[in-house]
Design a protein around this motif. Structure first.
Motif, PDB file in Angstrom:
ATOM      1  N   VAL B 214     107.694 -26.095  51.193  1.00 22.74           N
ATOM      2  CA  VAL B 214     108.573 -25.736  52.306  1.00 22.74           C
ATOM      3  C   VAL B 214     107.852 -26.057  53.611  1.00 22.74           C
ATOM      4  CG1 VAL B 214     109.750 -23.849  53.498  1.00 22.74           C
ATOM      5  CG2 VAL B 214     109.749 -23.929  51.016  1.00 22.74           C
ATOM      6  N   LYS B 215     108.480 -26.875  54.421  1.00 23.05           N
ATOM      7  CA  LYS B 215     107.932 -27.264  55.730  1.00 23.05           C
ATOM      8  C   LYS B 215     106.460 -27.668  55.639  1.00 23.05           C
ATOM      9  CE  LYS B 215     109.712 -25.639  59.547  1.00 23.05           C
ATOM     10  NZ  LYS B 215     109.949 -24.673  60.645  1.00 23.05           N
ATOM     11  N   GLY B 216     106.143 -28.468  54.622  1.00 23.45           N
ATOM     12  CA  GLY B 216     104.802 -29.028  54.525  1.00 23.45           C
ATOM     13  C   GLY B 216     103.770 -28.140  53.878  1.00 23.45           C
ATOM     14  N   SER B 217     104.163 -26.961  53.389  1.00 26.75           N
ATOM     15  CA  SER B 217     103.203 -26.088  52.712  1.00 26.75           C
ATOM     16  C   SER B 217     103.710 -25.730  51.328  1.00 26.75           C
ATOM     17  CB  SER B 217     103.003 -24.786  53.496  1.00 26.75           C
ATOM     18  OG  SER B 217     102.523 -25.073  54.784  1.00 26.75           O
ATOM     19  N   VAL B 218     102.748 -25.538  50.412  1.00 26.65           N
ATOM     20  CA  VAL B 218     103.124 -25.061  49.085  1.00 26.65           C
ATOM     21  C   VAL B 218     103.305 -23.549  49.195  1.00 26.65           C
ATOM     22  CG1 VAL B 218     102.403 -24.810  46.692  1.00 26.65           C
ATOM     23  CG2 VAL B 218     101.852 -26.904  47.957  1.00 26.65           C
ATOM     24  N   VAL B 219     104.549 -23.074  48.973  1.00 26.45           N
ATOM     25  CA  VAL B 219     104.787 -21.636  49.106  1.00 26.45           C
ATOM     26  C   VAL B 219     104.782 -20.922  47.763  1.00 26.45           C
ATOM     27  CG1 VAL B 219     106.020 -21.816  51.290  1.00 26.45           C
ATOM     28  CG2 VAL B 219     107.291 -21.963  49.143  1.00 26.45           C
ATOM     29  N   MET B 220     105.045 -21.646  46.690  1.00 34.69           N
ATOM     30  CA  MET B 220     105.011 -21.062  45.350  1.00 34.69           C
ATOM     31  C   MET B 220     104.486 -22.107  44.409  1.00 34.69           C
ATOM     32  SD  MET B 220     108.684 -19.221  45.041  1.00 34.69           S
ATOM     33  CE  MET B 220     108.476 -17.942  43.854  1.00 34.69           C
ATOM     34  N   GLY B 221     103.887 -21.699  43.318  1.00 39.52           N
ATOM     35  CA  GLY B 221     103.442 -22.662  42.337  1.00 39.52           C
ATOM     36  C   GLY B 221     102.975 -21.951  41.087  1.00 39.52           C
ATOM     37  N   PRO B 223     103.284 -22.012  36.329  1.00 43.12           N
ATOM     38  CA  PRO B 223     104.051 -22.408  35.153  1.00 43.12           C
ATOM     39  C   PRO B 223     105.540 -22.154  35.399  1.00 43.12           C
ATOM     40  CG  PRO B 223     102.153 -21.123  34.516  1.00 43.12           C
ATOM     41  CD  PRO B 223     102.219 -21.054  35.984  1.00 43.12           C
ATOM     42  N   SER B 224     106.373 -23.128  35.033  1.00 46.54           N
ATOM     43  CA  SER B 224     107.788 -23.067  35.386  1.00 46.54           C
ATOM     44  C   SER B 224     108.482 -21.864  34.768  1.00 46.54           C
ATOM     45  CB  SER B 224     108.491 -24.334  34.930  1.00 46.54           C
ATOM     46  OG  SER B 224     107.904 -25.434  35.538  1.00 46.54           O
ATOM     47  N   ASP B 225     108.067 -21.495  33.512  1.00 43.19           N
ATOM     48  CA  ASP B 225     108.770 -20.383  32.881  1.00 43.19           C
ATOM     49  C   ASP B 225     108.378 -19.038  33.508  1.00 43.19           C
ATOM     50  OD1 ASP B 225     106.265 -20.639  31.938  1.00 43.19           O
ATOM     51  OD2 ASP B 225     106.831 -20.931  29.813  1.00 43.19           O
ATOM     52  N   GLU B 226     107.295 -19.030  34.291  1.00 41.57           N
ATOM     53  CA  GLU B 226     106.922 -17.783  34.946  1.00 41.57           C
ATOM     54  C   GLU B 226     107.569 -17.639  36.308  1.00 41.57           C
ATOM     55  OE1 GLU B 226     102.679 -17.403  35.044  1.00 41.57           O
ATOM     56  OE2 GLU B 226     102.533 -17.784  32.871  1.00 41.57           O
ATOM     57  N   LEU B 227     108.079 -18.782  36.825  1.00 43.60           N
ATOM     58  CA  LEU B 227     108.702 -18.721  38.147  1.00 43.60           C
ATOM     59  C   LEU B 227     110.148 -18.274  38.004  1.00 43.60           C
ATOM     60  CD1 LEU B 227     107.417 -21.960  39.912  1.00 43.60           C
ATOM     61  CD2 LEU B 227     106.695 -19.610  40.321  1.00 43.60           C
ATOM     62  N   ASP B 228     110.514 -17.327  38.847  1.00 45.98           N
ATOM     63  CA  ASP B 228     111.869 -16.809  38.798  1.00 45.98           C
ATOM     64  C   ASP B 228     112.773 -17.706  39.641  1.00 45.98           C
ATOM     65  OD1 ASP B 228     113.989 -15.046  38.412  1.00 45.98           O
ATOM     66  OD2 ASP B 228     113.589 -14.177  40.402  1.00 45.98           O
ATOM     67  N   GLU B 229     113.852 -18.159  39.047  1.00 43.23           N
ATOM     68  CA  GLU B 229     114.739 -19.100  39.724  1.00 43.23           C
ATOM     69  C   GLU B 229     115.250 -18.534  41.037  1.00 43.23           C
ATOM     70  OE1 GLU B 229     118.001 -20.568  37.321  1.00 43.23           O
ATOM     71  OE2 GLU B 229     118.947 -21.282  39.160  1.00 43.23           O
TER      72      GLU B 229
END
Lengths: 325, 243, 439
Positions: B214-221, B223-229
């Motif tokens: 987001v706007k040039g920064s990594v805000v979340m990162g 494993p995909s299954d741990e990330l809440d949609e």
């Protein structure tokens, strides 16, 4: 199968095409034996202009380098010839060799600044370069300033020899562009012309590819300049470095069909025949050439060869890669 | 250096004049994984890809590929090391035939040796391309163009395939087919794949690891299954609303 | 790949061989004069010198019909119409091989450009297969036509350039010239200054072009030879962006009483008006090059009376055309009657051309090239330039005199010859008019 049938007739066509090309070259090479002095004279002009047009085509049509400054190289060729033969008593062969060295060095030097420019800025940049060279020659005592030099050694060159030289230049220019396009560099040129960003991420080195084309075209135009002035035999800075040369190259390529190998052949023939015709209409030549260019651009934006190819799919020199198997 | 990482990006900063486009971006790309980079228009995805591919030079930071520093190297060098991009908007060489497009794909000397083998491979992966091999790319459908762009990227026998915005402007069914082909490549060949996408759900579904830019920064990162949609969407849209 | 390499190598070979062939065709030895035997050979490419089977004589004229030099062509069509009418209708043609046949002239536009000039002249020789080639005005016209003459071994007559520039391309075997001598031109301008009472201080106003540079060398050379003059040279100016203020104040501060300027027409009129603005018009102002035409001079502000200049031909030459039997003055007057303006000096050249052509062809009596050439070389004929003969450089040197613009009887301004030392045939005891001087 029909597929096979199509293939075999395609090979037949290729056979016929190369036969026609070889026969045409032989017929042209023997022109001095049966042609009139006028035919030979026109031939010198057509093939010299073909070489110029084909090289401009390589620049603008295939490398995207729309230059309006390559008259600088014609002038350099012309003055190399004049200085080598008049000031140092050298021969024509020596003039060709020295002109190649100068052309390569000069195009390397100017490529650093002008390759930083792109699009229309590149075009203007090339023009400024050639105008600067013109200014330099106009103020250079060694080449007799604006008064020009008589290339006296060229006065007595038999016309047939000039013709054969021009024919060779014309053929080599066509073959050179053909082989470049069939080579790996041709692939990068086509990709670059089509979609530079996509080509770059495939590993095509845009700068290097353009620079090589620029070097080849500049050098070849310089050689053609030497030959042209072996015919003209009197060099003045204004006309030798004049924008007229660029205009004629653009005319030849645009009329014939930019980005096609056949285009400059057609364009050069039309240009030279028109100029021959226009000697009898003083002051009209620019108006008539200009109107023809406008009409062709309106009716057939891709030039005569582009229109023929679009309508009939005919190409004399195909640079398409065939599937191998 | 982690042996399992194919590529790592560390604290990458990229500026265009006064404007900073990327801020301390760090990402990890494990071997054999599918990594998605999710971001809206203008989030800096293209800038990131261009920096990885050496098209623009980072201000600071480091890109490591197979243990080698490739930061600011020539594009041709990076491509020959095994990074391959299928560009955004399925940009193909319109005037060239499908076959010629693929030949350009194997342009670099490192790739040319395997050209024939790779050609057979991509034809098998996308049979539609074989049928249209001698047609000009401009006559292909949207889906076929996307296939061609990916196939062309696969021609150089890459170790890392970056697919920029596959789903842009394509029908969902077509996108699904293409995604499945990519999964196949990943599973059968063990190819590491980067999916650069705007679409949150599909990215999370298909990838092992995801980063949200987001706007040039990594805000979340992570494993995909741990990330809440929903959280990803919030981050994505939430900040977007203030933008 | 291998086949391709072989093809490429073969093409290179063809190329190299052709270039070698070109090389072989050059004049033997280092000097162009060594090419003498080239002229004798039976050259297939020039139709073997075979005279075309025609019922007329064809003269091809490569001329600046468009472009900056087209001003020289002002009187040409008028002269050609008049002369062809006289030769073909009044005299019944020219006797060739015992029969009188008409003379015709075909033009090709050289666009004031050597590239076109060469192609135009070649076209006349190879396509129109003319019997005699003409190439005119400045080295663009004369030198290119002379090169064509040598290449195609065709009798060629050129005029309207400084003899020095034309001879730089020589020695010629097939070209004959009718050109003025630049040194003489400047010499006669300097002679004017000796006839005016001044302090001998000469200010130079010269641009960076070749005319300016050669002009400086020539005029300082002559002044050194004569002695008694002192040169003030503020340095050359750029013809494209002239700024005369510095130059003029320098000349004024140095108390210059003679100005020698060499510049083009727009710069000449700018310079002249700036002199007036500075209220500094010395006793002698000589402006070379830019003020050939009465129309240009007539536009000068202030009035250009007293301005000294060169003349390449003048109606006051006391000679007549042998062909027309009419005086220079009469012909110029007729031109003025027909056109309502001051005659152009190129009129004299065009008229003399036909005097010479008629004489040469009549004496040759054939169109065979060597015979025509021989007749050219033995020319001895009265023209509006006086009697002309060919010198050892194949040039019929014609005068270039010092003149002055004065108030005219028919037009606001007209020329008066005030110095003819290099061709002492006209009365130069006319009074010299001093410009509306501020000194």
């Amino acid at each position: 199968m029909t597929h096979k049938h199509v293939l075999s007739s395609a090979y037949k066509l290729i056979g016929i095409k190369s036969g026609v090309i070889v026969a045409a070259i032989i017929a042209l090479a023997l022109l001095p034996l049966y042609g009139s002095a006028h035919a030979i004279n026109v031939g010198i002009l057509v093939f010299s202009y073909l070489a110029l047009g084909q090289m401009w085509n390589l620049l603008a049509g295939y490398s995207g380098l729309v230059s309006l400054g390559h008259q600088a190289f014609i002038g350099i060729g012309a003055y190399t010839l004049a200085v080598v033969t008049v000031s140092y008593g050298g021969g024509f062969f020596m003039s060709f060799l020295i002109s190649i060295v100068i052309a390569v060095l000069f195009s390397l030097v100017i490529s650093f600044p002008i390759f930083k420019l792109s699009g229309v800025y590149f075009t203007i940049g090339t023009w400024i370069v050639s105008e600067s060279v013109l200014m330099f020659f106009r103020n250079w005592r060694f080449v007799n300033f604006d008064a020009g030099m008589n290339i006296t050694r060229a006065f007595r060159i038999p016309q047939e020899n000039l013709y054969l030289g021009a024919l060779a230049l014309g053929i080599v220019s066509v073959a050179l562009v053909y082989f470049i396009l069939r080579s790996k560099m041709g692939l990068s040129l086509m990709a670059m012309r089509d979609n530079p960003a996509a080509a770059e991420v495939r590993g095509v080195h845009l700068y290097k590819t353009k620079l090589i084309c620029f070097l080849i075209a500049s050098t070849f135009i310089t050689i053609t300049g030497v030959l042209l002035y072996m015919n003209i035999a009197f060099v003045m800075p204004g006309p030798a470095f004049g924008i007229d040369w660029a205009v004629s190259m653009v005319f030849i390529v645009v009329i014939g069909g930019i980005g096609t190998i056949e285009g400059p052949i057609i364009g050069a023939a039309i240009y030279v025949f028109l100029r021959q015709f226009l000697f009898n209409f003083p002051g009209m030549s620019l108006i008539i050439l200009g109107s023809i260019a406008v009409i062709v651009i309106l009716v057939a934006p891709k030039g005569i060869m582009g229109a023929i190819h679009g309508k009939f799919g005919f190409e004399l020199f195909s640079v398409r890669r065939k599937m191998e198997d | 250096m982690n042996e399992n990482m194919l590529m790592t990006i560390e604290n990458l900063n990229v500026s265009y004049g006064d404007f900073q486009a990327l801020y301390d971006v760090s990402m990890q790309f494990p071997k054999g994984a599918i990594v998605s980079i999710i971001g809206a228009n203008g989030a800096g995805k293209s800038t990131l890809l261009n920096a990885v591919l050496g098209i623009n030079k980072p201000h600071s930071g480091k890109v490591t590929f197979q243990g080698q520093d490739i930061t600011g190297k020539r594009t041709s060098t990076i491509v020959s090391k095994g990074v391959s991009l299928s560009p955004e908007g399925s940009s193909v060489f319109e005037d060239m035939t499908v076959y010629e497009n693929l030949v350009v794909g194997a342009f670099l000397p490192s790739a040319r040796k395997k050209k024939k083998e790779r050609m057979e491979y991509v034809y098998k992966l996308f049979p539609a391309l074989k049928e249209k091999a001698s047609q000009r790319a401009t006559f292909l459908s949207g889906g076929q163009r996307q296939m061609l762009a990916i196939a062309r990227a696969l021609m150089s026998d890459p170790k890392l395939l970056i697919c920029d915005e596959i789903s842009l402007g394509l029908a969902p069914v077509v996108v699904g087919d293409i995604y499945n082909s990519i999964l196949e490549v990943n599973e059968k060949m063990g190819l590491t794949i980067v999916l650069v996408e705007q679409e949150v759900k599909r990215s999370l579904d298909y990838s092992d690891i995801s980063y949200v830019l987001v706007k040039g920064s990594v805000v979340m990162g992570g494993p995909s299954d741990e990330l809440d949609e929903a959280a990803v969407k919030d981050a994505y849209f939430g900040i977007n609303q203030f933008a | 790949m291998k086949r391709r390499a072989i093809l490429a190598a073969a093409l290179c070979l063809v190329f190299a061989l052709s270039l070698a062939a070109c090389n072989g065709g050059s004049a033997p030895g280092g000097t162009p004069a060594g090419g003498g035997d080239a002229g004798g050979g039976d050259a297939a490419w020039t139709n073997g010198g075979v005279v075309p089977d025609r019922e007329y004589i064809l003269v091809g004229w490569a001329a600046p019909m468009s472009g900056p030099q087209s001003i020289f062509m002002m009187p040409t069509q008028w002269v050609v119409d008049m002369m062809l009418d006289h030769i073909n209708n009044n005299l019944g043609g020219i006797e060739i091989n015992g029969r009188r046949i008409p003379l015709r002239v075909v033009f090709a536009d050289n666009e004031s450009n050597p590239t076109t000039a060469m192609a135009a002249a070649e076209r006349l020789v190879t396509n129109d297969r003319v019997d005699i080639l003409l190439g005119t005005w400045t080295p663009v016209g004369t030198n290119t036509a002379s090169a064509v003459a040598e290449r195609h071994q065709i009798p060629t007559f050129v005029f309207g350039a400084p003899e020095e520039s034309w001879l730089d391309g020589g020695p010629y075997e097939w070209a004959v010239g009718m050109n003025f001598n630049y040194y003489n031109l400047v010499r006669d301008l300097v002679n004017i200054w000796t006839r005016v009472d001044t302090n001998g201080r000469v200010g130079l106003v010269l641009d960076t072009t070749v005319d300016g540079t050669v002009g400086r060398d020539t005029v300082t050379g002559i002044l050194d030879e004569l002695g008694g003059f002192e040169v003030v040279d503020p340095g050359a100016f750029d013809a494209a962006t002239p700024d005369f203020t510095g130059i003029i104040s320098r000349l004024r501060d140095e108390d210059v009483q003679i100005i020698y300027a060499d510049m083009n027409t727009p710069n000449a009129s700018r310079f002249w008006s700036q002199l007036a603005e500075f209220d500094f018009i010395p006793r002698v102002v000589t402006i070379n090059r830019g003020l050939h035409y009465a129309a240009d001079v007539g536009r000068l502000e202030p009035n250009a009376v007293g301005l000294t200049y060169s003349a390449l031909w003048d109606r006051n030459y006391p000679f007549s055309s042998s062909l027309l039997g009419e005086s220079a003055y009469g012909i110029a007057a007729r031109w003025e009657d027909d056109h309502g303006e001051h005659y152009p000096y190129s009129l004299g050249y065009d008229v003399a051309l036909f005097d010479i052509l008629y004489d040469v062809l009549t004496r040759a009596g054939t169109l065979e090239r060597n015979a025509v050439m021989e007749a050219f070389l033995t020319t001895n004929i009265d023209t509006v330039f006086g009697n002309v003969t060919v010198n050892e450089n194949r040039n019929m040197r014609v005068p270039a005199l010092g003149t002055q613009w004065i108030e005219g009887d028919r037009w606001p301004l007209q020329k008066s010859i005030v110095s003819a030392d290099t061709f002492p045939f006209v009365d130069t005891n006319l009074p010299i008019v001093i410009p509306q001087t501020t000194q």
